[in-house]
Design a protein around this motif. Structure first.
Motif, PDB file in Angstrom:
ATOM      1  N   GLN A  28     160.360  64.698 130.567  1.00  0.00           N
ATOM      2  CA  GLN A  28     161.662  65.095 131.097  1.00  0.00           C
ATOM      3  C   GLN A  28     162.015  66.528 130.687  1.00  0.00           C
ATOM      4  O   GLN A  28     162.529  67.301 131.491  1.00  0.00           O
ATOM      5  N   SER A  29     161.703  66.883 129.437  1.00  0.00           N
ATOM      6  CA  SER A  29     161.998  68.254 128.998  1.00  0.00           C
ATOM      7  C   SER A  29     161.150  69.254 129.779  1.00  0.00           C
ATOM      8  O   SER A  29     161.617  70.355 130.117  1.00  0.00           O
ATOM      9  N   ASP A  30     159.909  68.873 130.109  1.00  0.00           N
ATOM     10  CA  ASP A  30     159.050  69.752 130.911  1.00  0.00           C
ATOM     11  C   ASP A  30     159.622  69.929 132.316  1.00  0.00           C
ATOM     12  O   ASP A  30     159.512  71.017 132.912  1.00  0.00           O
ATOM     13  N   VAL A  31     160.192  68.846 132.854  1.00  0.00           N
ATOM     14  CA  VAL A  31     160.787  68.919 134.192  1.00  0.00           C
ATOM     15  C   VAL A  31     161.896  69.970 134.216  1.00  0.00           C
ATOM     16  O   VAL A  31     161.986  70.788 135.132  1.00  0.00           O
ATOM     17  N   PHE A  32     162.755  69.974 133.177  1.00  0.00           N
ATOM     18  CA  PHE A  32     163.864  70.931 133.141  1.00  0.00           C
ATOM     19  C   PHE A  32     163.358  72.370 133.011  1.00  0.00           C
ATOM     20  O   PHE A  32     163.965  73.302 133.546  1.00  0.00           O
ATOM     21  N   GLU A  33     162.219  72.546 132.285  1.00  0.00           N
ATOM     22  CA  GLU A  33     161.658  73.889 132.145  1.00  0.00           C
ATOM     23  C   GLU A  33     160.973  74.343 133.426  1.00  0.00           C
ATOM     24  O   GLU A  33     161.020  75.513 133.790  1.00  0.00           O
ATOM     25  N   THR A  34     160.353  73.386 134.142  1.00  0.00           N
ATOM     26  CA  THR A  34     159.585  73.717 135.347  1.00  0.00           C
ATOM     27  C   THR A  34     160.488  73.918 136.561  1.00  0.00           C
ATOM     28  O   THR A  34     160.276  74.826 137.367  1.00  0.00           O
ATOM     29  N   TYR A  35     161.506  73.070 136.676  1.00  0.00           N
ATOM     30  CA  TYR A  35     162.387  73.101 137.850  1.00  0.00           C
ATOM     31  C   TYR A  35     163.775  73.583 137.418  1.00  0.00           C
ATOM     32  O   TYR A  35     164.621  72.819 136.947  1.00  0.00           O
ATOM     33  N   GLY A  36     163.994  74.878 137.589  1.00  0.00           N
ATOM     34  CA  GLY A  36     165.277  75.461 137.198  1.00  0.00           C
ATOM     35  C   GLY A  36     166.444  74.872 137.952  1.00  0.00           C
ATOM     36  O   GLY A  36     167.557  74.747 137.408  1.00  0.00           O
ATOM     37  N   GLU A  37     166.219  74.482 139.217  1.00  0.00           N
ATOM     38  CA  GLU A  37     167.317  73.928 140.021  1.00  0.00           C
ATOM     39  C   GLU A  37     167.780  72.575 139.461  1.00  0.00           C
ATOM     40  O   GLU A  37     168.970  72.249 139.516  1.00  0.00           O
ATOM     41  N   ILE A  38     166.839  71.783 138.897  1.00  0.00           N
ATOM     42  CA  ILE A  38     167.230  70.508 138.283  1.00  0.00           C
ATOM     43  C   ILE A  38     168.027  70.771 137.012  1.00  0.00           C
ATOM     44  O   ILE A  38     169.067  70.134 136.765  1.00  0.00           O
ATOM     45  N   ALA A  39     167.554  71.716 136.189  1.00  0.00           N
ATOM     46  CA  ALA A  39     168.263  72.040 134.948  1.00  0.00           C
ATOM     47  C   ALA A  39     169.662  72.569 135.239  1.00  0.00           C
ATOM     48  O   ALA A  39     170.642  72.204 134.563  1.00  0.00           O
ATOM     49  N   SER A  40     169.764  73.408 136.270  1.00  0.00           N
ATOM     50  CA  SER A  40     171.070  73.969 136.635  1.00  0.00           C
ATOM     51  C   SER A  40     172.019  72.882 137.136  1.00  0.00           C
ATOM     52  O   SER A  40     173.207  72.861 136.793  1.00  0.00           O
ATOM     53  N   PRO A  58     185.145  59.571 141.337  1.00  0.00           N
ATOM     54  CA  PRO A  58     184.112  58.729 140.721  1.00  0.00           C
ATOM     55  C   PRO A  58     182.907  58.443 141.619  1.00  0.00           C
ATOM     56  O   PRO A  58     181.771  58.462 141.157  1.00  0.00           O
ATOM     57  N   GLU A  59     183.160  58.177 142.887  1.00  0.00           N
ATOM     58  CA  GLU A  59     182.059  57.824 143.785  1.00  0.00           C
ATOM     59  C   GLU A  59     181.153  59.027 144.020  1.00  0.00           C
ATOM     60  O   GLU A  59     179.922  58.910 144.005  1.00  0.00           O
ATOM     61  N   GLY A  60     181.742  60.199 144.231  1.00  0.00           N
ATOM     62  CA  GLY A  60     180.951  61.402 144.472  1.00  0.00           C
ATOM     63  C   GLY A  60     180.076  61.766 143.287  1.00  0.00           C
ATOM     64  O   GLY A  60     178.890  62.096 143.451  1.00  0.00           O
ATOM     65  N   PHE A  61     180.635  61.689 142.078  1.00  0.00           N
ATOM     66  CA  PHE A  61     179.844  62.037 140.896  1.00  0.00           C
ATOM     67  C   PHE A  61     178.787  60.979 140.601  1.00  0.00           C
ATOM     68  O   PHE A  61     177.725  61.297 140.059  1.00  0.00           O
ATOM     69  N   ARG A  62     179.067  59.719 140.956  1.00  0.00           N
ATOM     70  CA  ARG A  62     178.033  58.683 140.790  1.00  0.00           C
ATOM     71  C   ARG A  62     176.837  58.987 141.695  1.00  0.00           C
ATOM     72  O   ARG A  62     175.678  58.906 141.262  1.00  0.00           O
ATOM     73  N   LYS A  63     177.114  59.380 142.927  1.00  0.00           N
ATOM     74  CA  LYS A  63     176.026  59.724 143.851  1.00  0.00           C
ATOM     75  C   LYS A  63     175.280  60.965 143.372  1.00  0.00           C
ATOM     76  O   LYS A  63     174.052  61.048 143.489  1.00  0.00           O
ATOM     77  N   ALA A  64     176.019  61.934 142.830  1.00  0.00           N
ATOM     78  CA  ALA A  64     175.378  63.151 142.325  1.00  0.00           C
ATOM     79  C   ALA A  64     174.450  62.840 141.148  1.00  0.00           C
ATOM     80  O   ALA A  64     173.343  63.386 141.048  1.00  0.00           O
ATOM     81  N   GLU A  65     174.881  61.935 140.259  1.00  0.00           N
ATOM     82  CA  GLU A  65     174.025  61.536 139.128  1.00  0.00           C
ATOM     83  C   GLU A  65     172.765  60.833 139.630  1.00  0.00           C
ATOM     84  O   GLU A  65     171.678  61.023 139.085  1.00  0.00           O
ATOM     85  N   ASN A  66     172.919  60.008 140.665  1.00  0.00           N
ATOM     86  CA  ASN A  66     171.750  59.330 141.244  1.00  0.00           C
ATOM     87  C   ASN A  66     170.742  60.344 141.787  1.00  0.00           C
ATOM     88  O   ASN A  66     169.524  60.193 141.621  1.00  0.00           O
ATOM     89  N   LYS A  67     171.255  61.381 142.461  1.00  0.00           N
ATOM     90  CA  LYS A  67     170.364  62.412 142.993  1.00  0.00           C
ATOM     91  C   LYS A  67     169.650  63.150 141.867  1.00  0.00           C
ATOM     92  O   LYS A  67     168.465  63.493 141.987  1.00  0.00           O
ATOM     93  N   LEU A  68     170.345  63.400 140.768  1.00  0.00           N
ATOM     94  CA  LEU A  68     169.709  64.053 139.622  1.00  0.00           C
ATOM     95  C   LEU A  68     168.576  63.189 139.082  1.00  0.00           C
ATOM     96  O   LEU A  68     167.473  63.696 138.812  1.00  0.00           O
ATOM     97  N   ASN A  69     168.816  61.891 138.921  1.00  0.00           N
ATOM     98  CA  ASN A  69     167.774  60.989 138.405  1.00  0.00           C
ATOM     99  C   ASN A  69     166.577  60.923 139.356  1.00  0.00           C
ATOM    100  O   ASN A  69     165.431  60.881 138.914  1.00  0.00           O
ATOM    101  N   GLN A  70     166.860  60.915 140.672  1.00  0.00           N
ATOM    102  CA  GLN A  70     165.770  60.916 141.656  1.00  0.00           C
ATOM    103  C   GLN A  70     164.937  62.187 141.532  1.00  0.00           C
ATOM    104  O   GLN A  70     163.706  62.151 141.557  1.00  0.00           O
ATOM    105  N   ALA A  71     165.615  63.327 141.397  1.00  0.00           N
ATOM    106  CA  ALA A  71     164.911  64.606 141.293  1.00  0.00           C
ATOM    107  C   ALA A  71     164.052  64.664 140.030  1.00  0.00           C
ATOM    108  O   ALA A  71     162.936  65.177 140.055  1.00  0.00           O
ATOM    109  N   ILE A  72     164.583  64.157 138.919  1.00  0.00           N
ATOM    110  CA  ILE A  72     163.813  64.139 137.666  1.00  0.00           C
ATOM    111  C   ILE A  72     162.552  63.298 137.842  1.00  0.00           C
ATOM    112  O   ILE A  72     161.454  63.687 137.427  1.00  0.00           O
ATOM    113  N   SER A  73     162.698  62.131 138.477  1.00  0.00           N
ATOM    114  CA  SER A  73     161.550  61.251 138.707  1.00  0.00           C
ATOM    115  C   SER A  73     160.502  61.936 139.584  1.00  0.00           C
ATOM    116  O   SER A  73     159.300  61.883 139.295  1.00  0.00           O
ATOM    117  N   LEU A  74     160.972  62.598 140.640  1.00  0.00           N
ATOM    118  CA  LEU A  74     160.032  63.316 141.521  1.00  0.00           C
ATOM    119  C   LEU A  74     159.406  64.498 140.792  1.00  0.00           C
ATOM    120  O   LEU A  74     158.219  64.798 140.986  1.00  0.00           O
TER     121      LEU A  74
END
Length: 463
Positions: A28-40, A58-74
Motif C-alpha cells: 500500500q505504501s508503494d502504491v501511494f509512492e507510485t501513483y501520485g493521484e491516489i496519494a493526493s 455522508p453518502e458522497g464521501f462513502r462513495k469517494a472512500e470506496n473509489k479510493l479503496n478500489q484504486a489502491i487495489s488496482l
C-alpha cells in the motif's frame, strides 16, 4: 522426444507458469509512492474528514472512500489504466460531496454551532443517546441536500437547533448539580422532610437557582456550581439536624435540657474569646455578643436574596424577548425559499445570505429578475420597528483584490440605494460595505464554491 528433452521442456513450462502466477504486487505504501493521484486523493479525503465534512455529505464521501479503496487495489496489481479511470470517477464524486457539504454547512450554520456548544458541554458523553439521535437527523438532512431537496433539509433546522440546545443545557445542569441532587436525595431518605423541613427547603431553592443561572446564561457555569455547592451544604445540614432531633427524642430531653445543650454549644463557640457569655442575661443579650461576627454573613445572604429576585425578573424578561425574536425570525424565514436565501438569527438580529441575487459579470446594475427578491428583503426589514441595515457585497477570488473590493462596494451601494429609494428605508439607517473576496463561505477553487462566494448579505440589526 528423448527423456532429457522432455524434462527440459517441462522445467521451462514450470518456470513460465510460476512466473505468471506469482506476478509481483505493490504494498500500500508503494502504491501511494507510485501513483501520485491516489496519494493526493487520499490526502484530500483526510483533510475533508478533519474539517468535519463527512457528516455533511455522508453518502458522497462513502462513495469517494470506496473509489479510493478500489484504486489502491488496482494499483497494487499495477493496472495503470484502471487506476486512472477509477480516480477520474472518484474526483467527480468527491467534487460533488465537497460541494454538497458546503451547502449543508451553509444551510445548517446555526445547527452546527449549537452542536459545537453541546460537545463543549460534553453532551455527547453525558447525553449520549439523545446526542446520537440528533446526529442521525443531521445526517438525514445532509442526505436530502445530496439529493437536491434543500426545502426538505431546511425543515430539520428548528428541531435540531432546539435539540442540540436542550442537550447542551441538560448536560450543563447535570454536570453542575449532580452532587447537590444526590445530597438532597440522601436528606430525604434520612427523613429531613419531617424533622428539618425548613433547612431542606433551602437546599432545594439553591439547586433551583443553579439551574436558573444556566437557563439564563449558559456561560455562568462557575456561578451555577457555587449555588449547587450551597445546595449540598444545606442538604447535609438538614441531615445533621434530623439526626440531632432524633437523638433528643431518644434521650427524652425536656425543654430545659435542650436549652442547656444550646447554651453549652454557644459557650464552646465562645471559648476562644476572652469574654464569657452572659447567660444570666436575656438570650438576646447573649446573641448580641456573637452577632457582630456574623454581620458580614448576614449581609451576604441579603444580597443573595436580592440577586435571586432580580434573576427571576430578568429571566422572565429574557424569555419574553426570545419568544418575540423567534416569532419574528420564523416569519422572515418563511419569506424565502432555500434557493433564494439562507436566513440566520444572531441574537435579536437577522442575517440574510442571498443565494439567488445575481449581477451581470463585472456589472453593478440590478436585474429585473431580482426585483421580487428585493421586495422580500424590504418586507423583512420592515418587520422591525426601526432597525439599522448593513448591506455587504462579496466576490470570488477571480480578479485583483482592489478590483473585487471596489466591485463589491458598488454592488452593495446599489442594493442600499434601492432599499432607500424603492423600499423606503431611511438612508441614515443604511450602511453599504464591500468586502471583495475577503470573507469566503466556500472553496474558491471550484465553480460551485466561487458561485457561493459571489453574494449579497443583508444584516438587519435590532439591538
Amino acid at each position: 522426444m528423448t527423456l532429457l528433452k522432455r524434462c527440459a521442456y517441462l522445467i521451462v513450462l514450470g518456470v513460465l507458469f510460476v512466473g505468471c502466477t506469482t506476478a509481483p504486487t505493490l504494498s500500500q505504501s508503494d502504491v501511494f509512492e507510485t501513483y501520485g493521484e491516489i496519494a493526493s486523493f487520499r490526502k484530500r479525503l483526510a483533510e475533508d474528514e478533519s474539517n468535519g465534512l463527512f457528516n455533511l455529505a455522508p453518502e458522497g464521501f462513502r462513495k469517494a472512500e470506496n473509489k479510493l479503496n478500489q484504486a489502491i487495489s488496482l494499483g497494487r496489481s499495477k493496472k495503470d489504466e484502471a487506476v486512472a479511470d477509477t480516480m477520474r470517477e472518484g474526483r467527480v464524486i468527491l467534487d460533488k460531496a465537497e460541494a454538497d457539504a458546503i451547502t449543508t454547512k451553509s444551510l445548517m450554520r446555526e445547527v452546527l454551532e449549537a452542536r459545537r456548544l453541546a460537545i463543549a458541554a460534553e453532551a455527547d458523553t453525558i447525553m449520549a443517546d439523545q446526542f446520537k439521535a440528533l446526529d442521525k437527523k443531521l445526517r438525514q438532512a445532509a442526505e436530502q441536500v445530496e439529493q437536491g431537496d434543500l426545502e426538505a433539509a431546511k425543515k430539520w433546522r428548528p428541531e435540531m437547533l432546539e435539540g442540540y440546545s436542550e442537550v447542551e443545557l441538560e448536560a450543563l445542569k447535570q454536570d453542575a448539580t449532580e452532587n447537590a441532587r444526590y445530597d438532597i436525595s440522601q436528606a430525604i431518605k434520612s427523613e429531613a422532610d419531617e424533622y428539618a423541613p425548613k433547612t431542606l427547603k433551602l437546599a432545594r431553592e439553591e439547586l433551583a437557582l443553579a439551574i436558573a443561572v444556566l437557563e439564563t446564561n449558559r456561560t455562568q457555569r462557575t456561578k451555577a456550581k457555587n449555588h449547587a455547592l450551597e445546595a449540598s451544604k444545606q442538604a447535609r445540614r438538614s441531615i445533621e439536624l434530623t439526626e440531632l432531633i432524633k437523638e433528643f427524642d431518644n434521650r427524652e430531653y425536656t425543654s430545659e435540657d435542650v436549652l442547656l445543650w444550646y447554651q453549652k454549644q454557644l459557650a464552646q463557640i465562645n471559648e476562644s474569646t476572652d469574654e464569657r457569655l452572659p447567660f444570666d442575661l436575656p438570650n438576646h443579650e447573649v446573641v448580641k455578643v456573637l452577632q457582630d461576627k456574623l454581620a458580614n454573613y448576614a449581609e451576604l445572604r441579603k444580597t443573595e436574596l436580592a440577586t435571586r429576585i432580580d434573576l427571576q425578573t430578568r429571566l422572565a424578561a429574557v424569555e419574553r424577548q426570545n419568544q418575540e425574536a423567534q416569532a419574528r425570525f420564523d416569519k422572515i424565514q418563511d419569506l424565502f425559499s432555500a434557493e433564494e436565501a439562507n436566513v440566520y438569527r444572531q441574537g435579536h438580529n437577522i442575517l440574510l445570505e442571498m443565494r439567488a441575487f445575481n449581477f451581470p459579470s463585472g456589472g453593478t446594475d440590478i436585474q429585473a429578475e431580482n426585483f421580487e427578491l428585493l421586495d422580500k428583503i424590504v418586507t423583512a426589514i420592515k418587520s422591525f420597528p426601526s432597525p439599522d441595515v448593513v448591506v455587504s457585497g462579496h466576490t470570488d477570488s477571480v480578479g485583483g483584490d482592489e478590483t473585487n473590493r471596489t466591485l463589491s462596494q458598488q454592488r452593495a451601494e446599489t442594493v442600499a440605494s434601492f432599499l432607500e429609494k424603492v423600499g423606503g428605508v431611511e438612508r441614515t439607517r443604511l450602511t453599504a460595505i464591500g468586502y471583495g473576496e475577503a470573507r469566503p463561505v466556500a472553496n474558491n477553487e471550484t465553480e460551485i464554491g466561487r458561485k457561493s462566494n459571489r453574494r449579497i448579505e443583508v444584516l438587519i440589526i435590532n439591538e
